[in-house]
Design an enzyme around this catalytic site. Sequence first.
Site, PDB file in Angstrom:
ATOM      1  N   ASP A  48     -61.777  20.964 -25.176  1.00  0.00           N
ATOM      2  CA  ASP A  48     -61.404  20.533 -26.526  1.00  0.00           C
ATOM      3  C   ASP A  48     -60.471  21.547 -27.188  1.00  0.00           C
ATOM      4  OD1 ASP A  48     -63.156  18.582 -25.914  1.00  0.00           O
ATOM      5  OD2 ASP A  48     -64.564  18.964 -27.567  1.00  0.00           O
ATOM      6  N   ALA A  49     -60.746  22.820 -26.947  1.00  0.00           N
ATOM      7  CA  ALA A  49     -59.959  23.863 -27.617  1.00  0.00           C
ATOM      8  C   ALA A  49     -58.490  23.794 -27.193  1.00  0.00           C
ATOM      9  CB  ALA A  49     -60.532  25.231 -27.294  1.00  0.00           C
ATOM     10  N   ASP A  52     -56.916  20.936 -28.996  1.00  0.00           N
ATOM     11  CA  ASP A  52     -56.669  21.325 -30.390  1.00  0.00           C
ATOM     12  C   ASP A  52     -55.430  22.215 -30.495  1.00  0.00           C
ATOM     13  OD1 ASP A  52     -58.905  19.923 -30.996  1.00  0.00           O
ATOM     14  OD2 ASP A  52     -60.210  21.678 -31.248  1.00  0.00           O
ATOM     15  N   SER A  97     -61.306 -19.268 -33.188  1.00  0.00           N
ATOM     16  CA  SER A  97     -62.702 -18.906 -32.987  1.00  0.00           C
ATOM     17  C   SER A  97     -63.115 -19.530 -31.661  1.00  0.00           C
ATOM     18  CB  SER A  97     -63.571 -19.371 -34.142  1.00  0.00           C
ATOM     19  OG  SER A  97     -63.550 -20.766 -34.182  1.00  0.00           O
ATOM     20  N   LYS A 136     -70.130 -10.744 -25.033  1.00  0.00           N
ATOM     21  CA  LYS A 136     -69.682 -11.085 -26.382  1.00  0.00           C
ATOM     22  C   LYS A 136     -70.086  -9.933 -27.287  1.00  0.00           C
ATOM     23  CE  LYS A 136     -69.354 -14.788 -29.755  1.00  0.00           C
ATOM     24  NZ  LYS A 136     -69.447 -13.923 -30.934  1.00  0.00           N
ATOM     25  N   LYS A 334     -74.860 -17.719 -26.394  1.00  0.00           N
ATOM     26  CA  LYS A 334     -75.581 -16.711 -27.179  1.00  0.00           C
ATOM     27  C   LYS A 334     -76.931 -16.346 -26.562  1.00  0.00           C
ATOM     28  CE  LYS A 334     -73.232 -16.746 -31.292  1.00  0.00           C
ATOM     29  NZ  LYS A 334     -73.474 -16.159 -32.565  1.00  0.00           N
TER      30      LYS A 334
HETATM   31  S1  IVH Z   1     -62.360 -14.565 -26.919  1.00  0.00           S
HETATM   32  C1  IVH Z   1     -59.857 -17.983 -28.066  1.00  0.00           C
HETATM   33  N1  IVH Z   1     -63.965 -12.781 -25.896  1.00  0.00           N
HETATM   34  O1  IVH Z   1     -66.355 -13.640 -30.834  1.00  0.00           O
HETATM   35  C2  IVH Z   1     -60.989 -17.125 -27.785  1.00  0.00           C
HETATM   36  N2  IVH Z   1     -64.140 -13.264 -28.194  1.00  0.00           N
HETATM   37  O2  IVH Z   1     -65.054 -16.525 -32.294  1.00  0.00           O
HETATM   38  C3  IVH Z   1     -61.005 -15.974 -28.660  1.00  0.00           C
HETATM   39  N3  IVH Z   1     -65.842 -11.913 -29.356  1.00  0.00           N
HETATM   40  O3  IVH Z   1     -65.215 -12.832 -33.604  1.00  0.00           O
HETATM   41  C4  IVH Z   1     -62.155 -15.108 -28.529  1.00  0.00           C
HETATM   42  N4  IVH Z   1     -66.485 -10.768 -27.601  1.00  0.00           N
HETATM   43  O4  IVH Z   1     -64.089 -11.256 -31.878  1.00  0.00           O
HETATM   44  C5  IVH Z   1     -63.604 -13.446 -26.990  1.00  0.00           C
HETATM   45  N5  IVH Z   1     -65.309 -11.189 -24.844  1.00  0.00           N
HETATM   46  C6  IVH Z   1     -64.919 -11.851 -25.952  1.00  0.00           C
HETATM   47  C7  IVH Z   1     -65.538 -11.614 -27.194  1.00  0.00           C
HETATM   48  C8  IVH Z   1     -65.117 -12.353 -28.308  1.00  0.00           C
HETATM   49  C9  IVH Z   1     -66.669 -10.943 -28.892  1.00  0.00           C
HETATM   50  C10 IVH Z   1     -65.831 -12.371 -30.753  1.00  0.00           C
HETATM   51  C11 IVH Z   1     -64.487 -12.472 -31.378  1.00  0.00           C
HETATM   52  C12 IVH Z   1     -64.694 -13.470 -32.479  1.00  0.00           C
HETATM   53  C13 IVH Z   1     -65.754 -14.335 -31.903  1.00  0.00           C
HETATM   54  C14 IVH Z   1     -65.120 -15.581 -31.351  1.00  0.00           C
END
Ligand code: IVH
Length: 706
Positions: A48-49, A52, A97, A136, A334
Amino acid sequence: MSTADLFTPEEPDGAGDPPVVERAAWLRAVLHHHAWRYYTLDEPEIPDAEYDRLFQELQALEAEHPELQTVDSPTQRVGGRILEGLSPVTHVVPMLSIQTETDTTAAGAAAFDSRVRRELGLADGDPPLEYAAELKFDGLAINLRYERGVLVLAATRGDGETGEDVTQNIRTIGQIPLVLQGPAPEVVEVRGEVYMRRDDFERLNERQREKGDKTYVNPRNTAAGAVRNLDPAVTAQRPLSFFAYGVGDIRGWDLPATHSALLDALLSFGLPVCDDRCVAHGAPGLVAFHDQVSARRDALPFDIDGVVYKVNSLALQRALGFKTREPRWAVAHKYPAQEQVTTVLAIDVQVGRTGKLTPVAKLAPVFVGGVTVTNATLHNEDEARRKDVRVGDTVFIRRAGDVIPEVVAVLADRRPEGTTVFTMPAHCPVCGSAAVREDGEVDSRCTGGLFCGAQRKQAILHFAQRRALDIEGLGEKLVDQLVDSGIVRTLPDLYRMGLSALASLDRMADKSAQNILFALEHSKRTTLPRFLFGLGIRHVGEATGKDLASHFGTLDGIMNASIDQLLQVSDVGPVVAKSIRTFFDQPHNREVVEQLRACGVTWEEGEPAAQVPKPLAGRTVVLTGTLPTLSRDQAKDLLEASGAKVSGSVSKKTHYVVAGSEAGSKLDKARELGVPVLDEAGLMALLAGGSGPSDMPNREVTDGGS
Ligand code: IVH
């Protein structure tokens, strides 16, 4: 070790520039490389030093020649201005989404595969589809825009069309490259998640606690709050991390054919990509990934709320297209939530086996982390107060892994009228004895000791242990049985139970029952120090038991001593004195002592200390090796009864070393320092020389020892 030995960046563009220009370019490249090694790979190549030192050299150069400062300079990670508000940013390619599969069981994966196959018009006999399976991440989605390899804009997702400019804050995240590695396309927008690791989150909260500040609720909200903070200096203090999982606007780059190869390409640009991903074939491949991640979820260093499946071929992704705001080629599968909101029905106080009082919130049942939770610990009075949890409150609770469920925060705006602040009770809810919280301690404790039902098993085991009443055969299993069956409630009950009661216990043969009764009978003849220690008075260990016994001579003397009188005893300070006084102030503790005496537990009482001769007072003795007849404990008892201090290590201040067979380094040390060395006979002579064997108050210990 010189930096150049490990990493020499390619000749900077514009070779032939003045030396300072070249030096600044070289420093930037070296620092980018080492930031990537440190933050992204977690494999630093230089101390690290050294980093820096290079960083400071660049800072100094830029200060002297402001024209050398570039937007991609590592010095620009910190030092942004405090903003009045975040400016809107229109996404060139909307941030979509993702559809969520509501069936949280593995069957949800198969449902997605069938849907995709149907939409692509595949028949049952067609080969399985290839998917990219990923985690996810539970954080905040970010779009990073790189133009000719330089990070120029970072924006939140917002409503998908318009987000907020958080460039200054994103620059503070060490894992996010300010410049891409290798030849860079004209434009690359990288999409991914900013998150906070659990260990970083815990450390952050630990620091908050130390400062007496409010703790954060969870890593996700903390990360999201930090990214949107108006002061980049604050964001820089938050330990944020990043994973890339996709792309947005792209110019001047022929994308690879698959999503998995796209992620490999992002990795080679120097972006962090999670390696917990795979290419899965058909529904069985997705189900296997889902199961495998589910089993490891709690062991991951960060929170996830599910897994994501994406059709791997980018050509098929284009063919599938979008349904309003969601792609048809991806799904989020999920897992059960690890956080939920519920209400506090009551706050109970539980008493542990050592008398520790723990406030526990009784909750309206809620399904969290895969189980129905009805209780959550509030740890102790300070924690309960700091979170200000009250009966009637709506609270966030969290259960991750096997960790006991915890109340993380109160939703203050949902608090009903007329609630009251939680206070720790002044009496034990189990036995009614006084509950005390000593200075400097976080826990309140029941002072009931022997009498308290919650502490009974612990108290009995303590009383029966070898160095206390030494009741052979009375171990944990038997104590559990005796207490659970109701045969033994208090210590005197041990001496009142008969053969038939004992023999009625599961797996208790007549012979063993008889042996226990013998052991109990044998234990009745004890010594005052053992008895005192056996009572389990907090802070009264063996040594204090001995000091008290030799100072006062009688149990009644100790039970009736004032705090001031107790403070006269060597090594007894205010905390110990108070603890002894509190113990004997509880009428039921006195009752237990009286009943034990009535059952025949006896010891020889002596005169108060002043009259007892202490021939070895002020002498320090070290025991080492195995003596021919005396055990280590017996030798120690004899020495201490004569006033000697028994120490564990030899020094110039040691008066004698008593050595038996297989004595090791302590004997060598004694010889080296010229400390007199005695054998067992020498020890006995030393003890006898002082006062003669008949004066030794603990002589029976030697005879009765097993
Ligand atoms: S793909 C078109 N991959 O989940 C697809 N999203 O609505 C776009 N998220 O808040 C998303 N991990 O940030 C994708 N491995 C992943 C993800 C991911 C988390 C989140 C993303 C968004 C929500 C998707």
